[in-house]
Design an enzyme around this catalytic site. Structure first.
Site, short mmCIF file in Angstrom:
data_model
loop_
_atom_site.label_atom_id
_atom_site.label_comp_id
_atom_site.label_asym_id
_atom_site.label_seq_id
_atom_site.Cartn_x
_atom_site.Cartn_y
_atom_site.Cartn_z
N ARG A 1 0.82 -1.10 -0.12
CA ARG A 1 0.03 -0.10 -0.12
C ARG A 1 0.66 1.10 -0.07
NH1 ARG A 1 -2.01 1.04 4.38
NH2 ARG A 1 -1.39 -0.72 5.72
N TYR B 1 -1.20 -3.86 -7.08
CA TYR B 1 -0.91 -4.37 -5.76
C TYR B 1 -2.10 -4.34 -4.94
CZ TYR B 1 -0.19 -5.36 -0.81
OH TYR B 1 -0.11 -5.91 0.47
N LYS C 1 -9.54 -2.04 2.05
CA LYS C 1 -9.30 -0.94 2.62
C LYS C 1 -9.96 0.19 2.43
CE LYS C 1 -6.18 -3.24 5.11
NZ LYS C 1 -6.51 -3.62 6.34
N HIS D 1 -11.31 -1.53 11.77
CA HIS D 1 -9.79 -2.48 11.40
C HIS D 1 -9.60 -3.46 12.40
CE1 HIS D 1 -5.39 -2.28 10.14
NE2 HIS D 1 -6.19 -3.35 9.60
N SER E 1 -0.90 -2.96 11.70
CA SER E 1 -0.65 -3.94 11.00
C SER E 1 0.70 -4.44 11.54
CB SER E 1 0.07 -3.44 9.65
OG SER E 1 -1.14 -2.72 8.93
N CYS F 1 1.04 -6.71 14.02
CA CYS F 1 0.94 -7.23 15.48
C CYS F 1 0.36 -8.67 15.53
CB CYS F 1 0.45 -6.18 16.16
SG CYS F 1 1.49 -4.60 16.40
N ASP G 1 -9.60 -8.99 9.56
CA ASP G 1 -9.14 -7.63 9.24
C ASP G 1 -10.20 -6.33 9.43
OD1 ASP G 1 -6.71 -6.14 8.43
OD2 ASP G 1 -7.75 -6.08 6.58
N ARG H 1 1.90 -12.10 -0.39
CA ARG H 1 0.52 -12.39 0.43
C ARG H 1 -0.14 -13.62 -0.24
NH1 ARG H 1 -1.70 -8.18 3.69
NH2 ARG H 1 -0.09 -6.71 3.99
#
Ligand code: OXD
Ligand code: MN
Length: 590
Positions: free
Chosen positions: A69, A197, A206, A226, A248, A250, A277, A371
């Protein structure tokens, strides 16, 4: 196809702009998707993997300049800069449209326009919403067909409504100097150019489900967050649902799919994944907060996913999955990524497609942000509620970050407004791998900093307003930190499945079944109330260390928060959060 006048008019307008050779309407059938897979393999856009070992799985490589991103090139184009707020890039909408249309003009020449009707959330659910994405990429079509509910049934539900989100994606030349991800919240419109991407081009994720939806949620009285959604079933068969927001990297996907420790499994505890997510949450008729996962798949980071960290995620990727930017094992045409196992392939191609020997090379085989796009239905612990439109009632909301010290393993906020404060002060420390500057605090309120589609101060106010509406039916709010380290820099808490021990305490608090210690920052567990049975090499004294609240450290933290609030949010900061900050300061001074 659809007769919806607003959809047809917009598609005509976009066709005239981008000038495709042909238009293909995605109907969601396997036949059509199969044809597209075959075409993508013919052109090299995708590579068919070993169909015995990985049935229905494909590999895709993005351009090397297009692997993540791009927050610096992501814009919220609301009418005024103030509406976009201090945490977003802003562009004037008219200027943005002009710039984007100039870039997009004629860019589908020689290409096909794919029209993707999709539903975020189970089709027809009162909590779901509809979008239409136009793209010139088969990779996007195939990913959207995993991540969302795609096809003709969406048109049936939409009817002639104008309540849908427009999304235009143009690959153009993947030119990073002309890459823009722009959101027009007032027009329900997203335009993404010059990227291929996932996070930039799967516009349901998102862009819609967080940035546009957070704005819709503020105006319509619901929340787009989120957050993962997780169900915990106790041996009596009762299930309690919690949501959790972490920045992100964690471990959100790991927590969403965790395997209970052996002792819990034997007793009959189960964990059910609803989402990893994004959560959309609305007050139900009984006054409680209900959540759906608007997505239909997982777009997870591959490196680090393995039998120990997340066996459920790994199992989920064994069929019908698209891998992006991982290494390709040429011996058996399968995939590999760092820390998948201790046996990297010798005969392989790295994520850029260059020959790669995993045994001898000092380069990485997979990109760190490589991914998997995997169907949710593959997940061994997917919740039976996943596909039901009603959503699951949320008992607790958990915030968290990566903090080497200061923040205890878990604490509970005193009430909803204090919980909103706890979410607003979420921060993570940078790790050596990321920047070199270890321990720098990055604020990421509610893990929404890159994803809030409007002024974040007003977003905090929306949280406060939701609390008023929910009253005593509101979920309880907690904060966790799995990442406290000892003097040698080693994590003290074992994490992974053992995090269930902490979630169990959270659920007991919700039920009013355990007491807690009131501290300067909120309620902290009494050490004996967290079940340590079966935990090796971890004592109650270790637990006490990571439950400790050091007032001096928190006094410094409070100063830092005050500075962050003042320099970032100014007048948009709700009074309730300033009051919580004042209480924290006073408590630390006592
Ligand atoms: C994601 C992120 O990709 O949060 O989910 O960065
Ligand atoms: Mn995310």
């Amino acid at each position: 196809m659809t007769k919806n006048a607003s959809v047809l008019a917009w598609i005509d307008e976009m066709k005239a702009l981008v000038n495709p050779d042909q238009v293909v309407w995605i109907n969601g059938t396997e036949e059509q998707l199969d044809e597209l897979r075959a075409e993508a393999c013919k052109t090299g856009e995708m590579i068919k993997l070993n169909q015995e070992k990985l049935p229905g799985c494909y590999l895709h490589r993005t351009a090397v300049n297009d692997v993540a991103r791009v927050e610096g090139r992501t814009f919220i184009c609301s009418h005024t800069k103030e509406e976009a707020g201090p945490t977003n890039n802003w562009m004037d909408p008219q200027e943005a449209y002009k710039m984007l249309y100039d870039i997009a003009r004629g860019s589908y020449k020689g290409r096909t326009m794919y029209v993707i009707p999709y539903s975020m959330g189970p089709i027809g659910s009162p909590l779901a919403k509809i979008g239409v994405e136009l793209t010139d990429s088969i990779y996007v079509v195939l990913n959207m067909a995993i991540m969302t509910r795609v096809g003709d049934a969406v048109w049936d539900v939409l009817g002639d409504s104008t309540d849908w989100v427009k999304g235009l994606h143009c690959k153009c030349d993947i030119d990073e100097e002309k890459r823009y991800i722009c959101h027009f919240p007032e027009d329900n419109t997203i335009i993404s150019v010059n990227s291929g991407y996932g996070g930039n081009v799967l516009l349901g994720k998102k862009c819609f489900a967080l940035r546009i939806a957070s704005f819709q949620g503020k105006n319509e009285g619901w929340m787009a967050e989120h957050m993962l959604i997780l169900g915990i079933e106790n041996p009596q068969g009762e299930i309690k649902y919690v949501t959790a927001a972490f920045p992100s990297a964690c471990g959100k996907t790991n927590l969403a799919m965790m395997i209970p420790p052996e002792g819990y499994r034997v007793k009959g505890y189960k964990v059910w994944t609803v989402g990893d997510d994004i959560a959309w949450m609305r007050q139900g008729e009984d006054g409680r907060l209900y959540a759906i996962n608007p997505e239909n798949g997982f777009f997870g980071v591959a490196p680090g996913t393995n039998e120990k960290s997340n066996p459920n995620a790994l199992a989920t990727t064994r069929q019908g999955t698209i891998f992006t930017n991982v290494a390709q094992n040429l011996d058996d045409n399968t995939v590999w990524w760092e820390s998948l196992d201790k046996n990297p392939p010798e005969h392989a191609l790295d994520w850029t497609g260059e020959p790669w020997n995993g045994k001898t090379s000092d380069k990485k085989g997979a990109h760190p942000n490589s991914r998997f796009t995997a169907p949710a239905k593959n997940c061994p612990c997917i919740s039976p509620e996943f596909d039901k439109g009603a959503g699951v009632p949320i008992s607790a909301i958990i915030f968290g970050g990566r903090r080497a010290s200061t923040t205890p393993l878990v604490y509970q906020s005193r009430d909803w407004n204090h919980g909103v404060f706890v979410g607003s002060i979420m921060a993570s420390e940078t790790t050596a791998a990321a920047t070199g500057a270890v321990g720098v605090l990055r604020h990421d309120p509610m893990a929404m900093k890159p994803f809030c589609g409007y002024n974040m101060g007003d977003y905090f106010q929306h949280w406060i307003d939701m609390g008023k509406k929910l009253g005593d039916k509101a979920p309880k709010i907690f904060n966790v930190n799995w990442f406290r380290v000892d003097e040698n820099g080693h994590f003290i808490w074992p994490g992974f499945g053992d995090n269930l021990r902490v979630v169990e305490w959270i659920i007991k608090r919700v039920e009013g079944a355990v007491d807690a210690e009131e501290t300067a920052i909120g309620y902290v567990p009494k050490a004996e109330d967290i079940n340590l049975e079966g935990l090796k090499d971890f004592s109650i004294d270790d637990l006490k260390t990571i439950l400790e609240v050091d007032k001096d450290k928190w006094a410094k933290e409070a100063d830092e928060i005050e500075n962050y609030y003042n320099t970032t949010f100014g007048d948009h900061m709700p009074k309730e959060l300033r009051d919580s900050l004042a209480t924290l300061k006073a408590n630390c001074a006592k």
